[in-house]
Design an enzyme around this catalytic site. Structure first.
Site, mmCIF file in Angstrom:
data_model
loop_
_atom_site.group_PDB
_atom_site.id
_atom_site.type_symbol
_atom_site.label_atom_id
_atom_site.label_comp_id
_atom_site.label_asym_id
_atom_site.label_seq_id
_atom_site.Cartn_x
_atom_site.Cartn_y
_atom_site.Cartn_z
ATOM 1 N N ARG A 1 0.622 6.400 7.669
ATOM 2 C CA ARG A 1 0.665 6.582 6.206
ATOM 3 C C ARG A 1 0.151 7.964 5.801
ATOM 4 O O ARG A 1 0.475 8.482 4.747
ATOM 5 C CB ARG A 1 -0.197 5.525 5.507
ATOM 6 N N PHE B 1 14.599 4.120 9.907
ATOM 7 C CA PHE B 1 13.248 3.683 9.594
ATOM 8 C C PHE B 1 12.352 4.913 9.503
ATOM 9 O O PHE B 1 12.285 5.717 10.420
ATOM 10 C CB PHE B 1 12.717 2.708 10.647
ATOM 11 N N GLU C 1 7.316 2.495 -6.361
ATOM 12 C CA GLU C 1 7.569 1.990 -5.014
ATOM 13 C C GLU C 1 7.690 3.156 -4.039
ATOM 14 O O GLU C 1 8.145 4.239 -4.414
ATOM 15 C CB GLU C 1 8.901 1.223 -4.997
ATOM 16 N N ASP C 2 7.311 2.940 -2.795
ATOM 17 C CA ASP C 2 7.527 3.961 -1.779
ATOM 18 C C ASP C 2 9.007 4.076 -1.434
ATOM 19 O O ASP C 2 9.576 5.156 -1.406
ATOM 20 C CB ASP C 2 6.688 3.681 -0.515
ATOM 21 N N ASP D 1 14.698 -0.605 -0.287
ATOM 22 C CA ASP D 1 15.450 -0.899 0.931
ATOM 23 C C ASP D 1 16.449 -2.016 0.616
ATOM 24 O O ASP D 1 17.479 -1.772 0.013
ATOM 25 C CB ASP D 1 14.453 -1.256 2.028
ATOM 26 N N LYS E 1 0.816 -1.199 0.000
ATOM 27 C CA LYS E 1 0.000 0.000 0.000
ATOM 28 C C LYS E 1 0.853 1.254 0.000
ATOM 29 O O LYS E 1 0.384 2.353 -0.251
ATOM 30 C CB LYS E 1 -0.876 0.007 1.275
ATOM 31 N N GLY E 2 2.123 1.065 0.320
ATOM 32 C CA GLY E 2 3.013 2.202 0.570
ATOM 33 C C GLY E 2 3.108 3.228 -0.549
ATOM 34 O O GLY E 2 3.298 4.415 -0.293
HETATM 35 P P1 IMP Z 1 12.749 -4.215 0.407
HETATM 36 O O1 IMP Z 1 12.178 -5.452 -0.190
HETATM 37 O O2 IMP Z 1 13.626 -4.513 1.587
HETATM 38 O O3 IMP Z 1 13.450 -3.305 -0.573
HETATM 39 O O4 IMP Z 1 11.575 -3.445 1.101
HETATM 40 C C1 IMP Z 1 10.649 -2.735 0.431
HETATM 41 C C2 IMP Z 1 9.432 -2.475 1.305
HETATM 42 O O5 IMP Z 1 9.705 -2.517 2.703
HETATM 43 C C3 IMP Z 1 8.945 -1.090 1.029
HETATM 44 O O6 IMP Z 1 8.088 -1.062 -0.079
HETATM 45 C C4 IMP Z 1 8.290 -0.712 2.345
HETATM 46 O O7 IMP Z 1 6.941 -1.136 2.365
HETATM 47 C C5 IMP Z 1 9.062 -1.471 3.404
HETATM 48 N N1 IMP Z 1 10.069 -0.597 4.046
HETATM 49 C C6 IMP Z 1 11.402 -0.617 3.877
HETATM 50 N N2 IMP Z 1 12.014 0.344 4.602
HETATM 51 C C7 IMP Z 1 11.015 1.015 5.234
HETATM 52 C C8 IMP Z 1 10.987 2.140 6.128
HETATM 53 O O8 IMP Z 1 11.995 2.761 6.491
HETATM 54 N N3 IMP Z 1 9.758 2.527 6.564
HETATM 55 C C9 IMP Z 1 8.605 1.907 6.197
HETATM 56 N N4 IMP Z 1 8.578 0.856 5.356
HETATM 57 C C10 IMP Z 1 9.773 0.410 4.888
HETATM 58 MG MG MG Z 2 5.158 -1.345 4.562
#
Ligand code: IMP
Ligand code: MG
Length: 183
Positions: free
Chosen positions: A167, A154, A101-102, A105, A45-46
């Site tokens: 959000r 975070f 993407e939001d 990470d 949802k981000g």
């Molecule tokens: P990844 O697969 O580790 O790249 O993570 C991607 C998803 O993790 C993002 O689309 C977010 O929903 C969540 N995420 C990663 N870091 C954060 C953060 O600092 N705050 C909130 N959500 C995060």
């Molecule tokens: Mg999330």
């Protein structure tokens, strides 16, 4: 400001700055795809807030769709497992797809999504991410359009959550959680 988990927060990126960058990213997309249609796919949802602002600044023919994946549980750490919870509504073959993407990470979610979307034969496939935490990367993926590179903190707000909260905040905040007892 203290929340229900004893957390506090401090502002990292103000709404005015976000607005400016979203507009700049949209201008770049408009330029890169001049005369063509772009199909934005938001990762729920981000990305919903970022996508809504971004699409309104793109001066091209557009269409949107959403996909939902799970990789994170309720807290802050990735389980590393990615699963599609809601698939796309329509076929993307032959389209200029921009995955929205939001935050980038570890890159686990993105590399999985790029793999499954590539199999569906879009004309092109690019990535727009509001935020990027390059220091956390486990998979070698990059955003084509990145709003802000941020340090390893975070963050919440502008679509990003902690346990589904925050959000709706208009700015992006760093969330500080109280020390966990068993660590
Ligand atoms: P990844 O697969 O580790 O790249 O993570 C991607 C998803 O993790 C993002 O689309 C977010 O929903 C969540 N995420 C990663 N870091 C954060 C953060 O600092 N705050 C909130 N959500 C995060
Ligand atoms: Mg999330």
């Amino acid at each position: 400001m203290q929340g229900p988990f004893g957390e506090t927060r401090s502002v990292l990126i103000r709404r005015g700055k976000i607005e400016q960058r979203v507009r700049a990213v949209a201008r770049q997309i408009t330029k890169d795809f001049k005369g063509e249609r772009v199909h934005l796919i938001g990762v729920l949802k981000g990305a919903c807030i970022f996508l809504s602002d971004l699409v309104r600044e793109i001066n091209l023919e557009t269409s949107i769709d959403f996909i939902a994946v799970s990789s994170y549980g309720r807290g802050k750490e990735s389980s590393g497992q990615v699963r599609v919870l809601k698939d796309l509504d329509s076929n993307i073959a032959g389209l200029n797809v921009i995955l929205v993407e939001d935050i980038l990470d570890t890159g686990l979610t993105l590399s999985y999504l790029l793999r499954i979307l590539r199999q569906r034969r879009p004309k092109s496939l690019r990535v727009a991410a509001l935020l990027d935490k390059p220091s956390r990367r486990l998979k070698p993926v990059e955003g084509d359009y990145v709003g802000f590179k941020i340090p390893n903190e975070f963050v919440v707000g502008y679509g990003l959550d902690y346990s589904e909260r925050y959000r709706n905040l208009k700015d992006v905040w760093v969330l500080h959680l109280p020390e966990e007892p068993n660590h």
